[in-house]
Design a protein around this motif. Structure first.
Motif, PDB file in Angstrom:
ATOM      1  N   ILE A  12     -11.087  -6.249   6.647  1.00  0.00           N
ATOM      2  CA  ILE A  12     -10.068  -7.333   6.239  1.00  0.00           C
ATOM      3  C   ILE A  12      -9.786  -7.677   4.904  1.00  0.00           C
ATOM      4  CG2 ILE A  12      -9.205  -9.563   7.229  1.00  0.00           C
ATOM      5  CD1 ILE A  12     -10.742  -9.238   9.824  1.00  0.00           C
ATOM      6  N   GLY A  13      -8.477  -7.858   4.604  1.00  0.00           N
ATOM      7  CA  GLY A  13      -8.631  -8.237   3.175  1.00  0.00           C
ATOM      8  C   GLY A  13      -7.466  -9.198   2.753  1.00  0.00           C
ATOM      9  N   ALA A  14      -7.495  -9.877   1.965  1.00  0.00           N
ATOM     10  CA  ALA A  14      -6.258 -11.016   1.547  1.00  0.00           C
ATOM     11  C   ALA A  14      -6.493 -11.195   0.024  1.00  0.00           C
ATOM     12  CB  ALA A  14      -6.527 -12.463   2.429  1.00  0.00           C
ATOM     13  N   GLY A  15      -5.047 -11.587  -0.463  1.00  0.00           N
ATOM     14  CA  GLY A  15      -5.226 -11.663  -1.809  1.00  0.00           C
ATOM     15  C   GLY A  15      -4.092 -12.534  -2.485  1.00  0.00           C
ATOM     16  N   ALA A  16      -4.069 -12.745  -3.630  1.00  0.00           N
ATOM     17  CA  ALA A  16      -2.940 -13.365  -4.310  1.00  0.00           C
ATOM     18  C   ALA A  16      -2.921 -12.730  -5.898  1.00  0.00           C
ATOM     19  CB  ALA A  16      -3.084 -14.955  -4.179  1.00  0.00           C
ATOM     20  N   GLU A  17      -1.594 -12.856  -6.191  1.00  0.00           N
ATOM     21  CA  GLU A  17      -1.469 -12.552  -7.949  1.00  0.00           C
ATOM     22  C   GLU A  17      -0.565 -13.281  -8.515  1.00  0.00           C
ATOM     23  OE1 GLU A  17      -1.159  -8.093  -8.755  1.00  0.00           O
ATOM     24  OE2 GLU A  17       1.181  -8.792  -9.219  1.00  0.00           O
ATOM     25  N   LEU A  18      -0.852 -13.866  -9.684  1.00  0.00           N
ATOM     26  CA  LEU A  18      -0.087 -14.498 -10.474  1.00  0.00           C
ATOM     27  C   LEU A  18       0.323 -13.720 -11.634  1.00  0.00           C
ATOM     28  CD1 LEU A  18       0.827 -17.539 -11.309  1.00  0.00           C
ATOM     29  CD2 LEU A  18      -1.425 -17.642 -12.346  1.00  0.00           C
ATOM     30  N   LEU A  31      -6.591 -11.924  -7.561  1.00  0.00           N
ATOM     31  CA  LEU A  31      -7.846 -12.243  -6.996  1.00  0.00           C
ATOM     32  C   LEU A  31      -7.535 -12.008  -5.539  1.00  0.00           C
ATOM     33  CD1 LEU A  31     -10.683 -13.849  -7.429  1.00  0.00           C
ATOM     34  CD2 LEU A  31      -9.487 -15.964  -6.590  1.00  0.00           C
ATOM     35  N   ARG A  32      -8.758 -11.088  -4.861  1.00  0.00           N
ATOM     36  CA  ARG A  32      -8.771 -10.677  -3.685  1.00  0.00           C
ATOM     37  C   ARG A  32     -10.047 -10.988  -2.957  1.00  0.00           C
ATOM     38  NH1 ARG A  32      -4.832  -9.316  -6.105  1.00  0.00           N
ATOM     39  NH2 ARG A  32      -3.572  -7.445  -6.549  1.00  0.00           N
ATOM     40  N   TYR A  33     -10.194 -11.161  -1.673  1.00  0.00           N
ATOM     41  CA  TYR A  33     -11.435 -11.170  -0.834  1.00  0.00           C
ATOM     42  C   TYR A  33     -11.413 -10.034   0.021  1.00  0.00           C
ATOM     43  CZ  TYR A  33     -15.035 -12.811   1.965  1.00  0.00           C
ATOM     44  OH  TYR A  33     -16.309 -12.929   2.651  1.00  0.00           O
ATOM     45  N   LEU A  34     -12.293  -9.279   0.229  1.00  0.00           N
ATOM     46  CA  LEU A  34     -12.512  -8.070   1.024  1.00  0.00           C
ATOM     47  C   LEU A  34     -13.720  -8.156   1.931  1.00  0.00           C
ATOM     48  CD1 LEU A  34     -11.243  -5.287   1.956  1.00  0.00           C
ATOM     49  CD2 LEU A  34     -12.790  -4.296   0.192  1.00  0.00           C
ATOM     50  N   TRP A  35     -13.595  -8.151   3.173  1.00  0.00           N
ATOM     51  CA  TRP A  35     -14.682  -8.288   4.066  1.00  0.00           C
ATOM     52  C   TRP A  35     -14.677  -7.046   4.910  1.00  0.00           C
ATOM     53  CZ3 TRP A  35     -14.872  -7.796   9.333  1.00  0.00           C
ATOM     54  CH2 TRP A  35     -16.146  -8.275  10.368  1.00  0.00           C
ATOM     55  N   ILE A  36     -16.131  -6.503   5.033  1.00  0.00           N
ATOM     56  CA  ILE A  36     -16.148  -5.102   5.429  1.00  0.00           C
ATOM     57  C   ILE A  36     -17.240  -5.177   6.475  1.00  0.00           C
ATOM     58  CG2 ILE A  36     -16.605  -2.610   5.301  1.00  0.00           C
ATOM     59  CD1 ILE A  36     -15.266  -2.672   2.695  1.00  0.00           C
ATOM     60  N   ASP A  37     -17.155  -4.854   7.705  1.00  0.00           N
ATOM     61  CA  ASP A  37     -18.727  -5.118   8.443  1.00  0.00           C
ATOM     62  C   ASP A  37     -18.881  -3.385   8.817  1.00  0.00           C
ATOM     63  OD1 ASP A  37     -20.731  -5.752  10.259  1.00  0.00           O
ATOM     64  OD2 ASP A  37     -19.239  -6.223  12.024  1.00  0.00           O
ATOM     65  N   LEU A  38     -19.933  -2.985   7.832  1.00  0.00           N
ATOM     66  CA  LEU A  38     -20.592  -1.755   7.941  1.00  0.00           C
ATOM     67  C   LEU A  38     -21.293  -1.276   9.430  1.00  0.00           C
ATOM     68  CD1 LEU A  38     -21.430  -0.815   4.313  1.00  0.00           C
ATOM     69  CD2 LEU A  38     -19.419  -0.138   5.617  1.00  0.00           C
ATOM     70  N   GLY A  39     -22.134  -2.199   9.615  1.00  0.00           N
ATOM     71  CA  GLY A  39     -23.088  -2.168  10.737  1.00  0.00           C
ATOM     72  C   GLY A  39     -24.226  -1.286  10.423  1.00  0.00           C
ATOM     73  N   ARG A  40     -24.172  -0.030  10.681  1.00  0.00           N
ATOM     74  CA  ARG A  40     -25.204   0.892  10.480  1.00  0.00           C
ATOM     75  C   ARG A  40     -24.909   1.765   9.402  1.00  0.00           C
ATOM     76  NH1 ARG A  40     -30.132   1.160  12.965  1.00  0.00           N
ATOM     77  NH2 ARG A  40     -29.190  -0.384  14.698  1.00  0.00           N
ATOM     78  N   ASP A  57      -8.681  -9.000 -10.936  1.00  0.00           N
ATOM     79  CA  ASP A  57      -8.444  -7.853 -11.661  1.00  0.00           C
ATOM     80  C   ASP A  57      -7.295  -8.606 -12.733  1.00  0.00           C
ATOM     81  OD1 ASP A  57      -5.783  -7.875 -10.409  1.00  0.00           O
ATOM     82  OD2 ASP A  57      -6.865  -7.028  -8.821  1.00  0.00           O
ATOM     83  N   LEU A  58      -7.155  -7.999 -13.645  1.00  0.00           N
ATOM     84  CA  LEU A  58      -6.417  -8.379 -15.036  1.00  0.00           C
ATOM     85  C   LEU A  58      -5.624  -7.303 -15.372  1.00  0.00           C
ATOM     86  CD1 LEU A  58      -5.635 -10.856 -17.022  1.00  0.00           C
ATOM     87  CD2 LEU A  58      -7.614 -10.028 -18.581  1.00  0.00           C
ATOM     88  N   GLY A  59      -4.416  -7.240 -15.698  1.00  0.00           N
ATOM     89  CA  GLY A  59      -3.534  -6.330 -15.857  1.00  0.00           C
ATOM     90  C   GLY A  59      -2.179  -6.655 -16.618  1.00  0.00           C
ATOM     91  N   TYR A  60      -1.303  -5.618 -16.955  1.00  0.00           N
ATOM     92  CA  TYR A  60      -0.279  -5.838 -17.648  1.00  0.00           C
ATOM     93  C   TYR A  60       0.734  -4.908 -16.902  1.00  0.00           C
ATOM     94  CZ  TYR A  60       3.182  -6.714 -21.321  1.00  0.00           C
ATOM     95  OH  TYR A  60       4.591  -6.921 -21.833  1.00  0.00           O
ATOM     96  N   LYS A  61       1.942  -5.378 -16.531  1.00  0.00           N
ATOM     97  CA  LYS A  61       2.865  -4.566 -15.839  1.00  0.00           C
ATOM     98  C   LYS A  61       3.932  -4.282 -16.802  1.00  0.00           C
ATOM     99  CE  LYS A  61       1.779  -6.058 -11.174  1.00  0.00           C
ATOM    100  NZ  LYS A  61       2.223  -6.670  -9.877  1.00  0.00           N
ATOM    101  N   MET A  62       4.296  -3.091 -16.969  1.00  0.00           N
ATOM    102  CA  MET A  62       5.469  -2.923 -17.835  1.00  0.00           C
ATOM    103  C   MET A  62       6.707  -2.109 -17.017  1.00  0.00           C
ATOM    104  SD  MET A  62       3.884  -1.646 -21.183  1.00  0.00           S
ATOM    105  CE  MET A  62       5.482  -1.425 -22.147  1.00  0.00           C
ATOM    106  N   THR A  63       7.811  -2.372 -17.152  1.00  0.00           N
ATOM    107  CA  THR A  63       8.823  -1.715 -16.692  1.00  0.00           C
ATOM    108  C   THR A  63       9.258  -0.770 -17.784  1.00  0.00           C
ATOM    109  OG1 THR A  63      10.503  -3.574 -17.640  1.00  0.00           O
ATOM    110  CG2 THR A  63       9.563  -3.829 -15.359  1.00  0.00           C
ATOM    111  N   PHE A  64       9.972   0.297 -17.352  1.00  0.00           N
ATOM    112  CA  PHE A  64      10.432   1.595 -18.171  1.00  0.00           C
ATOM    113  C   PHE A  64      11.809   1.773 -17.690  1.00  0.00           C
ATOM    114  CE2 PHE A  64       5.864   2.295 -17.834  1.00  0.00           C
ATOM    115  CZ  PHE A  64       5.676   2.442 -19.109  1.00  0.00           C
TER     116      PHE A  64
END
Length: 64
Positions: A12-18, A31-40, A57-64
């Motif tokens: 299960i994952g949730a996140g936000a981006e500014l 910023l994202r939160y990821l929950w994984i239940d591996l078990g064994r 994460d930190l990034g730069y988005k460019m349009t072309f």
């Protein structure tokens, strides 16, 4: 010896981006939160609880 197995690991994952406009694109901070239940694991170890966590994460988005 060869073993064939199937493992179900719910995730299960949730996140936000500014974004902030900087010409010619946008500065993006996420910023994202990821929950994984591996078990064994394949080695037979039992893992209880979350196997992931907070991701940033930190990034730069460019349009072309």
């Amino acid at each position: 010896m060869v073993d064939n197995a199937i493992v179900e690991a719910p995730a299960i994952g949730a996140g936000a981006e500014l974004t902030y406009p900087l010409k010619p694109g946008w500065l993006a901070i996420g910023l994202r939160y990821l929950w994984i239940d591996l078990g064994r694991t394949s080695a037979g170890d039992q893992i209880r609880g979350n196997s992931a966590g907070v991701l940033a994460d930190l990034g730069y988005k460019m349009t072309f």
